[in-house]
Write a protein that holds these residues in place. Structure first.
Motif, short mmCIF file in Angstrom:
data_model
loop_
_atom_site.label_atom_id
_atom_site.label_comp_id
_atom_site.label_asym_id
_atom_site.label_seq_id
_atom_site.Cartn_x
_atom_site.Cartn_y
_atom_site.Cartn_z
N GLY A 1 0.83 -1.19 0.00
CA GLY A 1 0.00 0.00 0.00
C GLY A 1 0.86 1.24 0.00
N GLY B 1 -8.83 -8.67 0.07
CA GLY B 1 -8.54 -7.27 0.36
C GLY B 1 -8.58 -6.95 1.84
N PHE C 1 -3.19 -7.66 10.89
CA PHE C 1 -4.18 -7.57 9.82
C PHE C 1 -5.51 -8.12 10.31
CE2 PHE C 1 -2.61 -11.83 9.57
CZ PHE C 1 -3.63 -12.60 9.03
N PRO D 1 -7.39 -5.61 5.21
CA PRO D 1 -6.39 -4.60 5.50
C PRO D 1 -5.39 -5.04 6.57
CG PRO D 1 -8.44 -4.04 6.59
CD PRO D 1 -8.72 -5.26 5.76
N SER E 1 -2.77 -4.92 1.75
CA SER E 1 -4.08 -5.50 1.50
C SER E 1 -3.90 -6.96 1.13
CB SER E 1 -4.78 -4.76 0.35
OG SER E 1 -6.03 -5.34 0.07
N THR F 1 -1.32 -3.83 8.57
CA THR F 1 -0.27 -2.85 8.82
C THR F 1 1.04 -3.61 9.01
OG1 THR F 1 -1.85 -1.39 9.92
CG2 THR F 1 0.48 -0.93 10.26
N GLN G 1 -13.56 -9.87 7.08
CA GLN G 1 -14.18 -8.68 6.54
C GLN G 1 -15.19 -8.17 7.57
OE1 GLN G 1 -13.43 -7.15 3.84
NE2 GLN G 1 -12.90 -8.55 2.17
N GLU H 1 0.73 0.24 4.93
CA GLU H 1 -0.61 -0.33 4.80
C GLU H 1 -0.61 -1.33 3.65
OE1 GLU H 1 -3.06 0.20 7.04
OE2 GLU H 1 -1.47 1.29 8.05
#
Length: 225
Positions: A4, A27, A74, A29, A22, A31, A78, A20
């Motif tokens: 990211g 997808g 992460f 998210p 994905s 760090t 979702q 960041e």
């Protein structure tokens, strides 16, 4: 998983930037903080009702980063998946997501770096199961206030040295960890933090978790160590 913003602000406790990322194909998210030279990376599996933004896991991650280790926090689910409490306790699903993240770290981003897992609550069970499923070698596993009992039949197949950290006043979880410990055949240790409850909210108790985790991870995640 794809990279990211490579110009993300620097972490205040070290000079390695948070990036960041994905996780493909969903997808999810995350760090990422890269390790210092010669050090490994810790992948975090958070517990029920938590996320990559968990202040407790972030504090532990910062402590590990200060020792030169990399970290990846992460979201395992979702938002719409997390709304279904059944998914939060679906250890198989959570473990598969952790395996996917491990594949990316080991195959694309940091192919020659030792990997460890840090799991909290149900994430601890997911970490143990993922260790038995991934095609990559996991150097070590640490659990904080975890439910390793939920890993079930995976216990005898776990190869990575495993540290189970529990709050000294979290009596029900202590019993569950003691039971799980008897079924693990790898190098293992159960460490209690005096005066701590399940969430380690008492003053100084989470700092003790950081120390225990760091002292367990660092010698096992050094390249060539």
């Amino acid at each position: 998983m794809t990279g990211g913003n490579r110009n993300a602000p620097l972490d205040q406790r070290n000079d390695r930037p948070e990036v960041e990322v994905s996780i493909a194909p969903l997808g999810l998210p995350g760090t990422l903080v890269h390790p210092a030279g010669g050090q490994g990376i810790v992948l975090f599996a958070h517990g029920s009702g938590s996320s990559r933004l968990s202040p407790r896991n972030r504090l532990v991650a910062e402590g590990l980063q200060w020792s030169g280790l990399g970290t990846l926090l992460f979201d395992l689910l979702q938002p719409e998946e997390a709304d279904n409490r059944t998914n939060v306790f679906d250890i198989s699903l959570l473990a598969k997501r952790l395996v996917s993240a491990t594949d990316w770290v080991c195959s694309q981003e940091l192919p020659d770096v030792p990997v460890g897992y840090f799991g909290a609550s149900t994430g601890a069970a997911a970490a143990l199961v993922a260790e038995t499923l991934t095609r990559h070698r996991i150097a070590t596993v640490v659990s904080r206030g975890g439910r390793p009992d939920l890993a079930g039949v995976a216990h005898p197949r776990v190869r990575a040295p495993t540290l189970l950290i529990v709050g000294g006043d979290d009596h029900a979880v202590i019993e569950l960890n003691e039971e799980a410990l008897t079924h693990l055949t790898c190098e293992k240790r159960l460490a209690g933090v005096p005066g701590a409850g399940h969430l380690f909210e008492e003053p100084g108790t989470l700092d003790q978790v950081v120390t225990l985790a760091r002292d367990w991870f660092v010698p096992r995640l050094g390249q060539g160590g």
